[in-house]
Design a protein around this motif. Structure first.
Motif, PDB file in Angstrom:
ATOM      1  N   PRO A 142       9.270  16.668   0.532  1.00 49.12           N
ATOM      2  CA  PRO A 142       7.930  16.086   0.366  1.00 49.12           C
ATOM      3  C   PRO A 142       7.911  14.889  -0.587  1.00 49.12           C
ATOM      4  CG  PRO A 142       8.053  18.244  -0.678  1.00 49.12           C
ATOM      5  CD  PRO A 142       9.314  18.067   0.106  1.00 49.12           C
ATOM      6  N   GLU A 143       8.849  14.836  -1.518  1.00 50.14           N
ATOM      7  CA  GLU A 143       8.891  13.710  -2.450  1.00 50.14           C
ATOM      8  C   GLU A 143       9.288  12.409  -1.752  1.00 50.14           C
ATOM      9  OE1 GLU A 143      13.066  15.317  -2.329  1.00 50.14           O
ATOM     10  OE2 GLU A 143      11.067  16.185  -2.264  1.00 50.14           O
ATOM     11  N   LYS A 144       9.784  12.488  -0.514  1.00 48.32           N
ATOM     12  CA  LYS A 144      10.206  11.296   0.234  1.00 48.32           C
ATOM     13  C   LYS A 144       9.229  10.916   1.359  1.00 48.32           C
ATOM     14  CE  LYS A 144      15.107  11.866  -0.699  1.00 48.32           C
ATOM     15  NZ  LYS A 144      15.299  10.660  -1.479  1.00 48.32           N
ATOM     16  N   ILE A 145       8.099  11.605   1.452  1.00 52.76           N
ATOM     17  CA  ILE A 145       7.160  11.360   2.543  1.00 52.76           C
ATOM     18  C   ILE A 145       6.712   9.900   2.592  1.00 52.76           C
ATOM     19  CG2 ILE A 145       4.817  11.863   3.414  1.00 52.76           C
ATOM     20  CD1 ILE A 145       5.257  14.783   2.503  1.00 52.76           C
ATOM     21  N   PHE A 146       6.521   9.269   1.442  1.00 51.63           N
ATOM     22  CA  PHE A 146       6.012   7.892   1.394  1.00 51.63           C
ATOM     23  C   PHE A 146       7.065   6.894   0.917  1.00 51.63           C
ATOM     24  CE2 PHE A 146       2.619  10.938   0.810  1.00 51.63           C
ATOM     25  CZ  PHE A 146       1.767  10.574   1.843  1.00 51.63           C
ATOM     26  N   GLN A 147       8.313   7.300   0.906  1.00 51.42           N
ATOM     27  CA  GLN A 147       9.411   6.431   0.476  1.00 51.42           C
ATOM     28  C   GLN A 147       9.844   5.561   1.650  1.00 51.42           C
ATOM     29  OE1 GLN A 147      12.395   8.420  -1.904  1.00 51.42           O
ATOM     30  NE2 GLN A 147      13.978   7.169  -0.941  1.00 51.42           N
ATOM     31  N   TRP A 148       9.709   4.256   1.518  1.00 51.91           N
ATOM     32  CA  TRP A 148       9.979   3.301   2.593  1.00 51.91           C
ATOM     33  C   TRP A 148      11.371   3.489   3.194  1.00 51.91           C
ATOM     34  CZ3 TRP A 148       7.970   0.746   6.240  1.00 51.91           C
ATOM     35  CH2 TRP A 148       8.473  -0.446   6.746  1.00 51.91           C
ATOM     36  N   SER A 149      12.369   3.761   2.368  1.00 57.50           N
ATOM     37  CA  SER A 149      13.736   3.916   2.879  1.00 57.50           C
ATOM     38  C   SER A 149      13.917   5.203   3.685  1.00 57.50           C
ATOM     39  CB  SER A 149      14.744   3.892   1.725  1.00 57.50           C
ATOM     40  OG  SER A 149      14.498   4.972   0.844  1.00 57.50           O
ATOM     41  N   ASN A 150      12.931   6.085   3.681  1.00 59.80           N
ATOM     42  CA  ASN A 150      12.983   7.333   4.455  1.00 59.80           C
ATOM     43  C   ASN A 150      12.211   7.224   5.769  1.00 59.80           C
ATOM     44  OD1 ASN A 150      13.772  10.164   4.669  1.00 59.80           O
ATOM     45  ND2 ASN A 150      11.607  10.611   4.399  1.00 59.80           N
ATOM     46  N   LEU A 151      11.573   6.100   6.001  1.00 64.94           N
ATOM     47  CA  LEU A 151      10.725   5.940   7.184  1.00 64.94           C
ATOM     48  C   LEU A 151      11.343   4.984   8.187  1.00 64.94           C
ATOM     49  CD1 LEU A 151       7.260   5.509   5.396  1.00 64.94           C
ATOM     50  CD2 LEU A 151       8.381   7.623   6.114  1.00 64.94           C
ATOM     51  N   LEU A 152      11.224   5.355   9.450  1.00 65.62           N
ATOM     52  CA  LEU A 152      11.648   4.473  10.531  1.00 65.62           C
ATOM     53  C   LEU A 152      10.599   4.489  11.634  1.00 65.62           C
ATOM     54  CD1 LEU A 152      15.441   5.357  10.698  1.00 65.62           C
ATOM     55  CD2 LEU A 152      14.469   3.138  10.129  1.00 65.62           C
ATOM     56  N   CYS A 153      10.567   3.434  12.387  1.00 66.92           N
ATOM     57  CA  CYS A 153       9.666   3.305  13.522  1.00 66.92           C
ATOM     58  C   CYS A 153      10.296   4.022  14.714  1.00 66.92           C
ATOM     59  CB  CYS A 153       9.515   1.819  13.814  1.00 66.92           C
ATOM     60  SG  CYS A 153       8.745   1.375  15.349  1.00 66.92           S
ATOM     61  N   ALA A 154       9.512   4.850  15.400  1.00 63.80           N
ATOM     62  CA  ALA A 154      10.055   5.566  16.563  1.00 63.80           C
ATOM     63  C   ALA A 154       9.031   5.613  17.685  1.00 63.80           C
ATOM     64  CB  ALA A 154      10.446   6.987  16.166  1.00 63.80           C
ATOM     65  N   CYS A 155       9.532   5.660  18.892  1.00 62.98           N
ATOM     66  CA  CYS A 155       8.656   5.916  20.022  1.00 62.98           C
ATOM     67  C   CYS A 155       8.252   7.390  19.929  1.00 62.98           C
ATOM     68  CB  CYS A 155       9.343   5.595  21.347  1.00 62.98           C
ATOM     69  SG  CYS A 155      10.711   6.694  21.784  1.00 62.98           S
ATOM     70  N   THR A 195       0.830  -1.202   0.000  1.00 65.75           N
ATOM     71  CA  THR A 195       0.000   0.000   0.000  1.00 65.75           C
ATOM     72  C   THR A 195       0.865   1.253   0.000  1.00 65.75           C
ATOM     73  OG1 THR A 195      -1.650  -1.214   1.268  1.00 65.75           O
ATOM     74  CG2 THR A 195      -1.907   1.157   1.191  1.00 65.75           C
ATOM     75  N   LEU A 196       1.941   1.238   0.755  1.00 63.54           N
ATOM     76  CA  LEU A 196       2.850   2.386   0.812  1.00 63.54           C
ATOM     77  C   LEU A 196       3.482   2.630  -0.559  1.00 63.54           C
ATOM     78  CD1 LEU A 196       4.100   4.527   2.727  1.00 63.54           C
ATOM     79  CD2 LEU A 196       5.995   2.928   3.038  1.00 63.54           C
ATOM     80  N   THR A 246      -2.805  19.430   2.651  1.00 61.69           N
ATOM     81  CA  THR A 246      -4.238  19.547   2.351  1.00 61.69           C
ATOM     82  C   THR A 246      -4.856  18.229   1.884  1.00 61.69           C
ATOM     83  OG1 THR A 246      -3.788  20.339   0.112  1.00 61.69           O
ATOM     84  CG2 THR A 246      -4.114  22.018   1.821  1.00 61.69           C
ATOM     85  N   HIS A 247      -4.028  17.211   1.625  1.00 64.70           N
ATOM     86  CA  HIS A 247      -4.524  15.911   1.153  1.00 64.70           C
ATOM     87  C   HIS A 247      -4.102  14.753   2.067  1.00 64.70           C
ATOM     88  CE1 HIS A 247      -4.802  18.425  -2.452  1.00 64.70           C
ATOM     89  NE2 HIS A 247      -5.802  17.638  -2.798  1.00 64.70           N
ATOM     90  N   LYS A 248      -3.851  15.053   3.345  1.00 59.94           N
ATOM     91  CA  LYS A 248      -3.369  14.031   4.293  1.00 59.94           C
ATOM     92  C   LYS A 248      -4.296  12.819   4.393  1.00 59.94           C
ATOM     93  CE  LYS A 248      -0.673  16.622   7.661  1.00 59.94           C
ATOM     94  NZ  LYS A 248      -0.639  17.078   9.049  1.00 59.94           N
ATOM     95  N   LYS A 249      -5.571  13.046   4.300  1.00 59.66           N
ATOM     96  CA  LYS A 249      -6.522  11.931   4.432  1.00 59.66           C
ATOM     97  C   LYS A 249      -6.468  11.001   3.220  1.00 59.66           C
ATOM     98  CE  LYS A 249      -9.849  14.251   7.463  1.00 59.66           C
ATOM     99  NZ  LYS A 249      -9.266  13.903   8.685  1.00 59.66           N
ATOM    100  N   GLN A 250      -6.106  11.555   2.075  1.00 59.46           N
ATOM    101  CA  GLN A 250      -6.018  10.766   0.843  1.00 59.46           C
ATOM    102  C   GLN A 250      -4.718   9.969   0.785  1.00 59.46           C
ATOM    103  OE1 GLN A 250      -6.429  13.124  -2.700  1.00 59.46           O
ATOM    104  NE2 GLN A 250      -5.989  11.421  -4.060  1.00 59.46           N
ATOM    105  N   TYR A 251      -3.638  10.550   1.285  1.00 56.53           N
ATOM    106  CA  TYR A 251      -2.317   9.918   1.240  1.00 56.53           C
ATOM    107  C   TYR A 251      -1.855   9.637   2.665  1.00 56.53           C
ATOM    108  CZ  TYR A 251      -2.352  11.845  -3.490  1.00 56.53           C
ATOM    109  OH  TYR A 251      -2.683  12.163  -4.776  1.00 56.53           O
ATOM    110  N   CYS A 252      -1.683   8.360   2.996  1.00 54.48           N
ATOM    111  CA  CYS A 252      -1.352   7.996   4.379  1.00 54.48           C
ATOM    112  C   CYS A 252      -0.169   7.023   4.413  1.00 54.48           C
ATOM    113  CB  CYS A 252      -2.581   7.350   5.027  1.00 54.48           C
ATOM    114  SG  CYS A 252      -2.393   7.073   6.781  1.00 54.48           S
ATOM    115  N   TYR A 253       0.748   7.263   5.344  1.00 53.96           N
ATOM    116  CA  TYR A 253       1.901   6.373   5.502  1.00 53.96           C
ATOM    117  C   TYR A 253       1.794   5.522   6.764  1.00 53.96           C
ATOM    118  CZ  TYR A 253       3.322  10.443   8.248  1.00 53.96           C
ATOM    119  OH  TYR A 253       3.338  11.497   9.125  1.00 53.96           O
ATOM    120  N   ASN A 254       1.035   5.969   7.735  1.00 55.25           N
ATOM    121  CA  ASN A 254       0.932   5.251   9.011  1.00 55.25           C
ATOM    122  C   ASN A 254      -0.256   4.294   8.978  1.00 55.25           C
ATOM    123  OD1 ASN A 254       1.514   4.472  11.571  1.00 55.25           O
ATOM    124  ND2 ASN A 254       0.981   6.403  12.540  1.00 55.25           N
ATOM    125  N   THR A 255      -0.212   3.349   8.067  1.00 57.68           N
ATOM    126  CA  THR A 255      -1.312   2.404   7.883  1.00 57.68           C
ATOM    127  C   THR A 255      -1.094   1.150   8.737  1.00 57.68           C
ATOM    128  OG1 THR A 255      -0.220   1.255   6.073  1.00 57.68           O
ATOM    129  CG2 THR A 255      -1.583   3.178   5.477  1.00 57.68           C
TER     130      THR A 255
END
Length: 175
Positions: free
Chosen positions: A93-106, A17-18, A43-52
């Protein structure tokens, strides 16, 4: 055994999905400036989501329910796990949904870093730094210091990560 030892994290394959969201978002912002693309995202946060739920499942498995930085067990993972953007959304912003740019954090590590920019020369990505454990020394009270056996450049990287994520904060260190 000390809990807060930063370790190498082996990244899973990109959640389906990501990957789809990333492609759609990049197509939508094509030709926009950085500021325009970030405002479009806001303005489109509800349409595009990374924290699924799918992304959370990947992080749960990949991180063993622990923060990528302080490695503290994230209690109530579904509600308390946050997504850390290595390169911040506002500037990349072009990396918001890029898996290699995301990490899990407390929540604490994510909040402590806030929107401080990423310094490519000093950042230690726990999914890309094979020997990340050697950068830090952990004292019995939980205090994290840079390993004195490192060269000057490596010590700067360790200090940067300790400061960026406030790894010597209350709750991680016994005072």
């Amino acid at each position: 055994i000390l809990e807060n030892i930063m370790v190498k994290i082996y990244r899973t394959y990109t959640p389906r999905t990501l990957s789809k969201t990333n492609k759609e978002f990049k197509a939508a912002i094509a030709g926009m400036s950085t500021e325009e693309a970030y405002n479009f995202y806001k303005t489109h946060k509800k349409q595009y989501c990374y924290n699924t739920s799918e992304t959370k499942r990947h992080f749960r498995k990949m991180n063993h329910e622990r923060c990528s930085f302080c490695t503290k067990l994230i209690q109530d993972f579904e509600d308390e796990m946050t997504i850390e953007h290595i390169r911040i959304k506002r500037d990349y912003p072009e990396k918001i949904f890029q898996w290699s740019n995301l990490l899990c954090a407390c929540r604490a590590c994510n909040t402590k870093r806030s929107t401080r920019t990423y310094n490519h020369d000093k950042y230690l990505d726990p999914t890309k730094t094979d020997d990340i454990e050697r950068y830090f020394c952990y004292q019995l009270d939980g205090t994290v210091v840079e390993n004195e056996d490192l060269n000057l450049d490596e010590r700067k990287k360790a200090k940067y990560m300790i400061r960026l994520y406030h790894l010597n904060r209350e709750g991680l260190v016994c005072r």
